[in-house]
Every structure is written in structure tokens, then in C-alpha cells.
Motif scaffolding. Structure first.
Motif, mmCIF file in Angstrom:
data_model
loop_
_atom_site.group_PDB
_atom_site.id
_atom_site.type_symbol
_atom_site.label_atom_id
_atom_site.label_comp_id
_atom_site.label_asym_id
_atom_site.label_seq_id
_atom_site.Cartn_x
_atom_site.Cartn_y
_atom_site.Cartn_z
ATOM 1 N N ASP A 271 -48.601 19.889 8.138
ATOM 2 C CA ASP A 271 -49.568 19.675 9.204
ATOM 3 C C ASP A 271 -49.528 18.230 9.685
ATOM 4 O O ASP A 271 -49.687 17.946 10.869
ATOM 5 C CB ASP A 271 -50.972 20.030 8.708
ATOM 6 N N ALA A 272 -49.285 17.313 8.748
ATOM 7 C CA ALA A 272 -49.203 15.903 9.127
ATOM 8 C C ALA A 272 -48.010 15.635 10.031
ATOM 9 O O ALA A 272 -48.058 14.782 10.901
ATOM 10 C CB ALA A 272 -49.086 15.032 7.873
ATOM 11 N N LEU A 273 -46.930 16.394 9.838
ATOM 12 C CA LEU A 273 -45.703 16.161 10.587
ATOM 13 C C LEU A 273 -45.660 16.884 11.921
ATOM 14 O O LEU A 273 -44.768 16.635 12.728
ATOM 15 C CB LEU A 273 -44.498 16.626 9.756
ATOM 16 N N LYS A 274 -46.617 17.771 12.193
ATOM 17 C CA LYS A 274 -46.546 18.615 13.391
ATOM 18 C C LYS A 274 -46.446 17.806 14.675
ATOM 19 O O LYS A 274 -45.759 18.195 15.609
ATOM 20 C CB LYS A 274 -47.756 19.545 13.448
ATOM 21 N N ASN A 275 -47.126 16.674 14.718
ATOM 22 C CA ASN A 275 -47.137 15.882 15.953
ATOM 23 C C ASN A 275 -46.427 14.546 15.809
ATOM 24 O O ASN A 275 -46.579 13.671 16.642
ATOM 25 C CB ASN A 275 -48.572 15.651 16.430
ATOM 26 N N VAL A 276 -45.639 14.375 14.748
ATOM 27 C CA VAL A 276 -44.841 13.169 14.624
ATOM 28 C C VAL A 276 -43.637 13.292 15.545
ATOM 29 O O VAL A 276 -42.979 14.319 15.560
ATOM 30 C CB VAL A 276 -44.373 12.972 13.162
ATOM 31 N N PRO A 277 -43.325 12.285 16.345
ATOM 32 C CA PRO A 277 -42.200 12.387 17.274
ATOM 33 C C PRO A 277 -40.903 12.726 16.570
ATOM 34 O O PRO A 277 -40.645 12.277 15.457
ATOM 35 C CB PRO A 277 -42.136 10.974 17.890
ATOM 36 N N TRP A 278 -40.081 13.528 17.242
ATOM 37 C CA TRP A 278 -38.793 13.926 16.688
ATOM 38 C C TRP A 278 -37.848 12.731 16.737
ATOM 39 O O TRP A 278 -37.735 12.042 17.734
ATOM 40 C CB TRP A 278 -38.215 15.080 17.498
ATOM 41 N N ILE A 279 -37.147 12.509 15.638
ATOM 42 C CA ILE A 279 -36.273 11.357 15.542
ATOM 43 C C ILE A 279 -34.827 11.813 15.597
ATOM 44 O O ILE A 279 -34.445 12.802 14.982
ATOM 45 C CB ILE A 279 -36.516 10.594 14.219
ATOM 46 N N GLY A 280 -34.009 11.051 16.317
ATOM 47 C CA GLY A 280 -32.588 11.353 16.334
ATOM 48 C C GLY A 280 -32.200 12.356 17.408
ATOM 49 O O GLY A 280 -32.911 12.575 18.374
ATOM 50 N N ASN A 281 -31.036 12.961 17.219
ATOM 51 C CA ASN A 281 -30.464 13.859 18.208
ATOM 52 C C ASN A 281 -31.163 15.206 18.218
ATOM 53 O O ASN A 281 -31.351 15.827 17.177
ATOM 54 C CB ASN A 281 -28.977 14.053 17.931
ATOM 55 N N VAL A 282 -31.513 15.674 19.395
ATOM 56 C CA VAL A 282 -32.179 16.968 19.567
ATOM 57 C C VAL A 282 -31.165 18.069 19.839
ATOM 58 O O VAL A 282 -31.274 19.172 19.319
ATOM 59 C CB VAL A 282 -33.192 16.892 20.738
ATOM 60 N N PHE A 283 -30.135 17.758 20.634
ATOM 61 C CA PHE A 283 -29.183 18.773 21.058
ATOM 62 C C PHE A 283 -28.401 19.385 19.894
ATOM 63 O O PHE A 283 -27.853 20.473 20.021
ATOM 64 C CB PHE A 283 -28.191 18.191 22.069
ATOM 65 N N GLN A 284 -28.332 18.697 18.760
ATOM 66 C CA GLN A 284 -27.556 19.229 17.646
ATOM 67 C C GLN A 284 -28.177 20.512 17.084
ATOM 68 O O GLN A 284 -27.534 21.222 16.316
ATOM 69 C CB GLN A 284 -27.437 18.193 16.538
ATOM 70 N N TYR A 285 -29.411 20.823 17.494
ATOM 71 C CA TYR A 285 -30.075 22.040 17.040
ATOM 72 C C TYR A 285 -30.108 23.120 18.119
ATOM 73 O O TYR A 285 -30.733 24.156 17.943
ATOM 74 C CB TYR A 285 -31.501 21.724 16.590
ATOM 75 N N ASN A 286 -29.405 22.868 19.241
ATOM 76 C CA ASN A 286 -29.426 23.816 20.343
ATOM 77 C C ASN A 286 -28.506 24.995 20.054
ATOM 78 O O ASN A 286 -27.525 24.885 19.320
ATOM 79 C CB ASN A 286 -29.005 23.126 21.640
ATOM 80 N N MET A 287 -28.818 26.147 20.665
ATOM 81 C CA MET A 287 -28.000 27.343 20.476
ATOM 82 C C MET A 287 -26.684 27.266 21.236
ATOM 83 O O MET A 287 -25.754 28.013 20.959
ATOM 84 C CB MET A 287 -28.791 28.583 20.902
ATOM 85 N N ASP A 288 -26.606 26.366 22.204
ATOM 86 C CA ASP A 288 -25.375 26.158 22.953
ATOM 87 C C ASP A 288 -24.434 25.303 22.107
ATOM 88 O O ASP A 288 -24.671 24.122 21.884
ATOM 89 C CB ASP A 288 -25.703 25.456 24.274
ATOM 90 N N ASN A 289 -23.353 25.914 21.629
ATOM 91 C CA ASN A 289 -22.446 25.206 20.733
ATOM 92 C C ASN A 289 -21.818 23.979 21.374
ATOM 93 O O ASN A 289 -21.545 22.982 20.696
ATOM 94 C CB ASN A 289 -21.348 26.151 20.244
ATOM 95 N N SER A 290 -21.559 24.038 22.698
ATOM 96 C CA SER A 290 -20.944 22.887 23.354
ATOM 97 C C SER A 290 -21.908 21.708 23.398
ATOM 98 O O SER A 290 -21.512 20.560 23.199
ATOM 99 C CB SER A 290 -20.493 23.263 24.768
ATOM 100 N N LEU A 291 -23.185 21.982 23.631
ATOM 101 C CA LEU A 291 -24.194 20.925 23.641
ATOM 102 C C LEU A 291 -24.395 20.368 22.233
ATOM 103 O O LEU A 291 -24.548 19.157 22.036
ATOM 104 C CB LEU A 291 -25.506 21.477 24.192
ATOM 105 N N LYS A 292 -24.381 21.258 21.277
ATOM 106 C CA LYS A 292 -24.503 20.843 19.877
ATOM 107 C C LYS A 292 -23.343 19.937 19.471
ATOM 108 O O LYS A 292 -23.530 18.889 18.859
ATOM 109 C CB LYS A 292 -24.541 22.083 18.979
#
Length: 398
Positions: free
Chosen positions: A83-104
Motif C-alpha cells: 500500500d505504501a508503494l502504490k503511489n510511489v513514482p515508477w523508477i527506470g524504464n517503463v517500456f521494458q514491461y510493454n507487451m510490444d516486444n519491439s518497444l520492450k
């Protein structure tokens, strides 16, 4: 078999500490944001113990969170920590978790930039987290903080909205809108503002299957090459947020990190019966393959596509000189009788390496009387390839 037991809070802290010791520590800290989140929790028992635990979590998680998500979404996080982490800003690369393999892959191989721009208005914070531009395609990751709602895309129509008959549509006044939903971004690049893009809050999932919360992606995949943009430029991004009168405005630095793009203008045609198509442009980058063509005429029918069955519009697969096929990013199925003129501007996954030639393989799908698509036993649409319409184009690099 030994059964795994849930670790104690003390064990969780120690585990985080062990992870942190193995990583290079960053400069920025999110202690205050985690503490503020914990302060909102209503804990009715053992207040002293909670405060002590809260301090431990904040110190340890602050370091671990900066490692790009080693803690967020992981299985050992307790409800308190989660619960503490729910609103902590995401750190680092976001696209690496995308379903688009090329973007990842682009994110994982350093073909993206991390501007980390942030604005806060009336308790809502928007961050521009990651940008990918390869000369053909531009993708923007937008993070929202300060709103307890998994939905990010605004359900509200803008003021002055009209239907297909140009009649005004009733809209919800700004003051009555629930705060925090994002409208489609308005972007401007070197004075050009007429860009059509897709906007989604399905930004991806972490390795353990957790959906990325408070994250949206905006993508432009058409019309960028034609603007003859430089390798680096500033992009103005305006985001309207429901319930907030003043828009969020960013100036985002954009850089083409994907070198070695190949752009072809073959102007090559192929014809069969009444149907023909002309390939106008092909773009090959480490992230994207783009195909632009025009077609005219009635699509051909096969013996299997008669009676109650009929062909759809024409679609196009792409293979290299060895027959390796790349996946189209999005295929639009139209449940209606096909037209006789189409302008296609489609993107595909990249080739692993620049091919010496590519072959366009036109195909139709088979539609039933109600224009639903015939599928195979695996539920995939049945493709009917038209061999006489295939076209091979040599890839000549300048």
C-alpha cells in the motif's frame, strides 16, 4: 515437501537491504512520499510498532525502489509495504514491461530516453517517464500520481463535441468532472500539430504479472517520416486533466536513438484481375517496420470464398529473403463489404537484422454472411494468400 512460509516484516526489510547492498545507490530519495502514504493508513493497534516498521520500510524501500522495480510488485511485499508503494513514482524504464516486444527491446537496449519531467497541479502530478523515437514511430510514457483510480483515460467528451451529423453532444461541465482523468495528448513538433495517435492505459505488466498502475502510453506511428524531422528536437505536449482547468504543458526533448534506418520508395506495383496495389514506401529501423501502399479494384475471390462466404479487404504480410515473417503490430478487421480503394499505412515488428530483400504477401480473410471472420481450430483467422500478387523488393542501403 517443505512449505514456504510468509516472511516476517523484519525478514522483509533484511531482504530488501541485501538487494540494495548488491546495487549501486542512486541519488534521489522517496522517503517522504512513502512516509506520507503510510501516514494515511488507519492502524488501530500497536502504534509504536507501526511507526518503527514504517521507518524501516521507508529507508529500505526508498533505496530498493530506485533500482528500477526490484521491490514494486514482487511477491514478498507485505500489504503494508504494498500500500505504501502504490503511489510511489515508477523508477527506470517503463517500456521494458510493454507487451510490444519491439518497444520492450528498444527500452532494454538503450534506444529510448528518460526525460523524467514532472508537473503538479491541484494535487495531481504528471510525469513524462520515457520516450522512444526511431524516425518512424514516437511513443511517450505518462505517469500519474495523486489519484486513487486505476482508470487513466478520460470518459468525458471535450467541450464543443459534435456527433457525425455535426450536432452538439451534451458534455459534463469541468467543475462536475471527477478529477484526474487524462484526455488524448495534444503534441506539437516544429510547428506541426496535426498528428493522430493512439492513447492507452494498458502500459504493460511486470515480470510477476502485476499491471503497471497509473501509467499511460501515447503513440504516433503515421506521418512522422514525411515531416523530415531532425535527429533531435523539442516536442510540446499538452495534457488536459478532468476536474483541473489549467492544462499540463511539457517541453519534451526527443532524440532518435535508433541509427541505421533504411527508407525505400520502390513505387512498385502488382496486379491480378481487377485488383492492383502499389508500394509507395518501406521503412526499416531497429524498432519498427513500416509499409505504405495504395490499392484499387475489387479483391479477388477463391473457390472457398463463394456462396455464403466472401473475401475481406486485402491485408499484407512481410517476410525477408529467408522467409522469416515479422508480426504486424495491429490488424484492423472490418465487418463489412470491402471497398475498392485503400491507403494502407501499417507498422510491423522489426527484422532482427536488415534483410537483403523483402517480399510482400497479400492475403484476404474469409467472412461469413454476417461478416464475422472464419477462424481455425485455434481461433485464429484463416488467411488466404494470393501468390500471383506477391512482390519482392530489394533492400538497397545508401
Amino acid at each position: 515437501m517443505k512449505q514456504w512460509s510468509d516472511p516476517t516484516e523484519e525478514e522483509q526489510v533484511n531482504q530488501i537491504r541485501r538487494i540494495v547492498k548488491q546495487k549501486e545507490m542512486p541519488q534521489e530519495s522517496y522517503v517522504n512520499q512513502i512516509l506520507e502514504r503510510l501516514d494515511h493508513m488507519n492502524r488501530s493497534s500497536d502504534i509504536k510498532r507501526t511507526r518503527k516498521w514504517k521507518k524501516k520500510v521507508a529507508i529500505s524501500v526508498t533505496a530498493a525502489a530506485m533500482l528500477g522495480g526490484v521491490v514494486m510488485g514482487s511477491g514478498f511485499v507485505s500489504p503494508v509495504m504494498a500500500d505504501a508503494l502504490k503511489n510511489v513514482p515508477w523508477i527506470g524504464n517503463v517500456f521494458q514491461y510493454n507487451m510490444d516486444n519491439s518497444l520492450k527491446q528498444a527500452s532494454e537496449t538503450g534506444l529510448t530516453t528518460l526525460p523524467n519531467l514532472s508537473l503538479t497541479k491541484e494535487g495531481v502530478t504528471l510525469n513524462i517517464k520515457e520516450v522512444m523515437y526511431d524516425g518512424t514511430r514516437l511513443v511517450l510514457a505518462i505517469e500519474r500520481q495523486g489519484i486513487e483510480d486505476d482508470t487513466m483515460i478520460s470518459p468525458y467528451l471535450p467541450e464543443g463535441a459534435k456527433d457525425e451529423n455535426l450536432n452538439p453532444i451534451p458534455t459534463v461541465p469541468l467543475k462536475e468532472q471527477k478529477k484526474g482523468y487524462l484526455s488524448i495528448p495534444d503534441i506539437e513538433i516544429q510547428g506541426n500539430s496535426k498528428f493522430l495517435g493512439s492513447f492507452t492505459d494498458a502500459a504493460g505488466k511486470t515480470e510477476d504479472g502485476q499491471i503497471l498502475r497509473n501509467m499511460a502510453l501515447y503513440e504516433v506511428s503515421k506521418g512522422l517520416t514525411e515531416k523530415n524531422l531532425p535527429e533531435t528536437f523539442d516536442m510540446k505536449v499538452k495534457l488536459n486533466v478532468s476536474g483541473i482547468e489549467e492544462p499540463f504543458e511539457f517541453v519534451v526533448p526527443v532524440k532518435n536513438m535508433a541509427k541505421g534506418a533504411v527508407i525505400l520508395h520502390p513505387n512498385q506495383s502488382q496486379k491480378s484481375g481487377d485488383f492492383s496495389y502499389t508500394v509507395q514506401q518501406i521503412e526499416l529501423t531497429p524498432v519498427t517496420t513500416r509499409l505504405v501502399l495504395d490499392s484499387v479494384g475489387q479483391v479477388p475471390e477463391t473457390p472457398e470464398q463463394t456462396g455464403d462466404l466472401s473475401p475481406t479487404k486485402m491485408y499484407y504480410d512481410i517476410v525477408d529473403q529467408d522467409g522469416n515473417q515479422i508480426q504486424q503490430n495491429m490488424v484492423g478487421y472490418f465487418n463489412s463489404h470491402p471497398g475498392t480503394e485503400y491507403h494502407e499505412d501499417e507498422t510491423y515488428q522489426p527484422f532482427k537484422q536488415t534483410p537483403t530483400s523483402i517480399t510482400i504477401k497479400p492475403y484476404t480473410l474469409t467472412a461469413k454472411k454476417d461478416w464475422t471472420i472464419v477462424s481455425d481450430s485455434a481461433g485464429k483467422p484463416v488467411k488466404t494468400y494470393h501468390k500471383d500478387l506477391e512482390m519482392t523488393i530489394p533492400v538497397i542501403q545508401k
